[in-house]
Design an enzyme around this catalytic site. Structure first.
Site, PDB file in Angstrom:
ATOM      1  N   ALA A 248      -7.789   5.518   5.522  1.00 42.20           N
ATOM      2  CA  ALA A 248      -9.181   5.914   5.701  1.00 42.20           C
ATOM      3  C   ALA A 248      -9.252   7.343   6.213  1.00 42.20           C
ATOM      4  O   ALA A 248     -10.019   8.165   5.719  1.00 42.20           O
ATOM      5  CB  ALA A 248      -9.865   4.962   6.677  1.00 42.20           C
TER       6      ALA A 248
ATOM      7  N   ASP B 107      -5.272   1.751  -8.127  1.00 43.30           N
ATOM      8  CA  ASP B 107      -3.977   2.359  -8.391  1.00 43.30           C
ATOM      9  C   ASP B 107      -4.288   3.849  -8.397  1.00 43.30           C
ATOM     10  O   ASP B 107      -4.889   4.356  -9.345  1.00 43.30           O
ATOM     11  CB  ASP B 107      -3.423   1.921  -9.750  1.00 43.30           C
ATOM     12  CG  ASP B 107      -2.032   2.494  -9.981  1.00 43.30           C
ATOM     13  OD1 ASP B 107      -1.830   3.696  -9.690  1.00 43.30           O
ATOM     14  OD2 ASP B 107      -1.150   1.754 -10.445  1.00 43.30           O
ATOM     15  N   HIS B 108      -3.925   4.536  -7.327  1.00 41.45           N
ATOM     16  CA  HIS B 108      -4.456   5.901  -7.178  1.00 41.45           C
ATOM     17  C   HIS B 108      -3.931   6.842  -8.263  1.00 41.45           C
ATOM     18  O   HIS B 108      -4.504   7.888  -8.496  1.00 41.45           O
ATOM     19  CB  HIS B 108      -4.223   6.432  -5.766  1.00 41.45           C
ATOM     20  CG  HIS B 108      -2.828   6.891  -5.495  1.00 41.45           C
ATOM     21  ND1 HIS B 108      -1.786   6.025  -5.307  1.00 41.45           N
ATOM     22  CD2 HIS B 108      -2.296   8.137  -5.407  1.00 41.45           C
ATOM     23  CE1 HIS B 108      -0.675   6.714  -5.095  1.00 41.45           C
ATOM     24  NE2 HIS B 108      -0.961   8.003  -5.152  1.00 41.45           N
TER      25      HIS B 108
ATOM     26  N   HIS C  39       2.188   2.170 -10.523  1.00 41.31           N
ATOM     27  CA  HIS C  39       1.965   3.517 -11.057  1.00 41.31           C
ATOM     28  C   HIS C  39       2.725   3.794 -12.354  1.00 41.31           C
ATOM     29  O   HIS C  39       2.165   4.313 -13.316  1.00 41.31           O
ATOM     30  CB  HIS C  39       2.362   4.574 -10.026  1.00 41.31           C
ATOM     31  CG  HIS C  39       1.812   4.331  -8.649  1.00 41.31           C
ATOM     32  ND1 HIS C  39       0.526   3.890  -8.433  1.00 41.31           N
ATOM     33  CD2 HIS C  39       2.366   4.461  -7.415  1.00 41.31           C
ATOM     34  CE1 HIS C  39       0.321   3.776  -7.122  1.00 41.31           C
ATOM     35  NE2 HIS C  39       1.425   4.114  -6.487  1.00 41.31           N
TER      36      HIS C  39
HETATM   37  C1  BG6 Z   1       2.233   5.006  -3.056  1.00 42.35           C
HETATM   38  C2  BG6 Z   1       3.542   4.494  -2.546  1.00 42.35           C
HETATM   39  O1  BG6 Z   1       1.592   4.027  -3.821  1.00 42.35           O
HETATM   40  O2  BG6 Z   1       2.450   6.164  -3.852  1.00 42.35           O
HETATM   41  C3  BG6 Z   1       4.269   5.571  -1.768  1.00 42.35           C
HETATM   42  O3  BG6 Z   1       3.347   3.367  -1.721  1.00 42.35           O
HETATM   43  C4  BG6 Z   1       4.385   6.822  -2.580  1.00 42.35           C
HETATM   44  O4  BG6 Z   1       5.553   5.119  -1.345  1.00 42.35           O
HETATM   45  C5  BG6 Z   1       3.048   7.231  -3.157  1.00 42.35           C
HETATM   46  O5  BG6 Z   1       4.883   7.835  -1.747  1.00 42.35           O
HETATM   47  C6  BG6 Z   1       3.194   8.394  -4.108  1.00 42.35           C
HETATM   48  O6  BG6 Z   1       1.933   8.889  -4.432  1.00 42.35           O
HETATM   49  P1  BG6 Z   1       1.716  10.393  -4.835  1.00 42.35           P
HETATM   50  O7  BG6 Z   1       0.279  10.495  -5.170  1.00 42.35           O
HETATM   51  O8  BG6 Z   1       2.129  11.240  -3.680  1.00 42.35           O
HETATM   52  O9  BG6 Z   1       2.626  10.628  -6.020  1.00 42.35           O
END
Ligand code: BG6
Length: 487
Positions: A18, A177-178, A240
């Site tokens: 958050a 899922d970002h 991802h």
């Molecule tokens: C997260 C994982 O979903 O994605 C982390 O739990 C990882 O371990 C992260 O570091 C990576 O995200 P990004 O956006 O930095 O590539």
């Protein structure tokens, strides 16, 4: 603004996510005029904070990440706080009363988003209570946003899903899922389906292999306890990496609606060739980082990590998609912690042309590559061959480059900003459907099963700050390929 008025309740409001992502993203949306002025946020968490403390916390988080104070007071005036016990009905009733009064005050039409930004063990308890204690008894929409991990394997994910579905329907659930919020991940579809140059070539006749790399420089940091039970396969591949593969491999949707796009992605996951026990070692490689010469810690020395841990911090794999388009084309993926660089990239390698007129034994013609740079650079590069100037028939590789950073600069919105905005607008396209989650778990469960029963004796097998285990190179060499450098 294109978003309806909304009451957003953030469970886990004092937590890290958050603070780092949600408040700054909301502030951006607010300042860009992308959220309705009729909105309110209730921060919900266990700590006994006062509203003032919470507002200060939100303000600090915005200032730390954005560094501007413009409109901050007005923004903060929409925030409220409720100290909360997740398993106590009383708590929910207090929350409901606050929600109802804000509903009136801001004219929110009973529209509610429940954002669970907290440990997954409480997801089910919270959704049960939201329903049974009447928080979803309003006119207007009710949406549930959940962070990963969505379960630990297929059975646990199924159990969680069944419990959540007692209170929310599938189309009310927004599983984050970002990666799907990243600008260049969203661009995969556009590059593919808006270009006459690529679309006809996007198949096994012209593509020899695809390589998806997501490497990180950081180690597990403070997350040893979580990561020990997860590992790179569950942490990155199940979600991802497979989502990116689905976008790369899907058929063109008949239109750009949520349902059509999701439908095509699911078909890719259905077509993933499942592995048998004895095939796992031929298709997947695991790694774990060890200490390095410059004093970098190994994984086993990280806090809250078993000194004999068998957890993988690196995964490389070869996926086969058994359908008409992709027959015979390997899709290689790799991801790891404590690698040389932070970089996410996709390389599409095209097949060699049928006859090479410029053959030169000392210098074979380079294949055409399309590189999609997801992060930290955003853009695409096309690797071509051209004539070397002055010489007669000598070729030289050239690169056509498009950098998204230089176009949109710092204005490229963060993934969370886009996803929050999508959820407020009711657009679930860039969230994972249960069907994706289910199929992804089914695929990776086989791998974890085999890995859990056969301890990796070579761990640690790569030094912190390096390119990963040697076996990952051999995975491609067997097929006559190699990883394209990621820089
Ligand atoms: C997260 C994982 O979903 O994605 C982390 O739990 C990882 O371990 C992260 O570091 C990576 O995200 P990004 O956006 O930095 O590539």
């Amino acid at each position: 603004t294109d978003t309806p008025s909304t009451l957003l309740m953030i469970f886990g409001a004092t937590g890290d996510l958050a603070k780092r992502k949600l408040y700054p993203s909301l502030f951006h949306l607010f300042n860009k005029g992308k959220i309705s002025k009729d909105f309110a946020v209730i921060g919900v968490a266990r700590r006994e904070w006062t509203e003032e403390q919470f507002k200060k916390h939100v303000e600090d988080s915005v200032l730390t990440s954005i560094g501007t104070k413009e409109n901050i007071d007005e923004f903060i005036s929409h925030f409220y706080y409720q100290s909360h016990d997740v398993s106590d009905s009383e708590s929910y009733i207090t929350l409901k009363n606050l929600a109802d009064s804000l509903d009136n005050k801001y004219n929110l039409h009973g529209n509610r988003i429940f954002y669970l930004a907290m440990a997954p063990e409480f997801f089910g308890t919270i959704t049960d209570h939201l329903k049974s204690d009447g928080l979803t008894d309003t006119q207007g929409f009710h949406r549930l946003v959940i962070e990963k991990p969505f379960g630990h394997d297929l059975p646990s994910a199924e159990q969680l899903n069944n419990q959540i579905r007692e209170s929310f329907t599938e189309d009310q659930i927004y599983r984050i899922d970002h990666y799907l919020g990243k600008e260049m991940v969203q661009n995969i579809e556009v590059i593919r389906f808006a270009n006459a140059l690529f679309e006809p070539l996007w198949n096994s006749r012209y593509i020899s292999n695809i390589q998806v790399t997501s490497s990180e420089e950081l180690g597990v940091e403070e997350r040893g306890r979580y990561y020990e039970k997860s590992g790179a396969l569950r942490d990155m591949v199940q979600n991802h990496m497979l989502q990116m593969v689905a976008l790369l491999a899907m058929e063109p949707p008949i239109k750009l609606t949520t349902e059509e796009i999701r439908g095509e992605k699911v078909k890719v996951l259905r077509a993933l060739r499942p592995l048998k026990d004895d095939e796992v070692k031929d298709y997947f490689v695991r790694g774990q980082y060890g200490p390095n010469e410059t004093g970098g810690r190994g994984y086993r020395q990280e806090p809250n990590v078993d000194p004999n841990s068998n957890t993988e911090t690196y995964v490389a794999g070869k996926l086969m998609i058994d359908n008409f388009r992709w027959a015979g084309v390997p899709i290689y993926i790799r991801t790891g912690k404590r690698m040389e660089t932070k970089s996410t990239k996709i390389v599409i390698q095209f097949k060699d042309i049928p006859m090479n007129l410029y053959y030169n034994r000392d210098k074979p013609l380079a294949p055409n590559l399309l590189v999609i740079h997801i992060q930290p650079d955003e853009g695409i590069t096309l690797h071509l061959n051209a004539k070397k100037s002055g010489q007669n028939v000598e070729t030289t590789p050239v690169k056509l480059n498009f950098s998204n950073n230089s176009v949109d600069g710092m204005n490229t919105p963060e993934a969370y900003e886009k996803l929050l905005h999508d959820c407020m607008r009711g657009d679930a396209t860039n969230f994972t459907h249960w069907d994706d989650v289910k199929l992804s778990w089914a695929y990776v469960d086989k791998i974890s099963e085999v890995w859990e029963t056969t301890k990796e004796t070579e761990f640690p097998n790569y030094c912190a700050g390096t390119a990963g285990p040697k076996a990952a190179d051999e995975l491609l060499e067997k097929d006559g390929f190699y990883w394209w450098p990621i820089d």
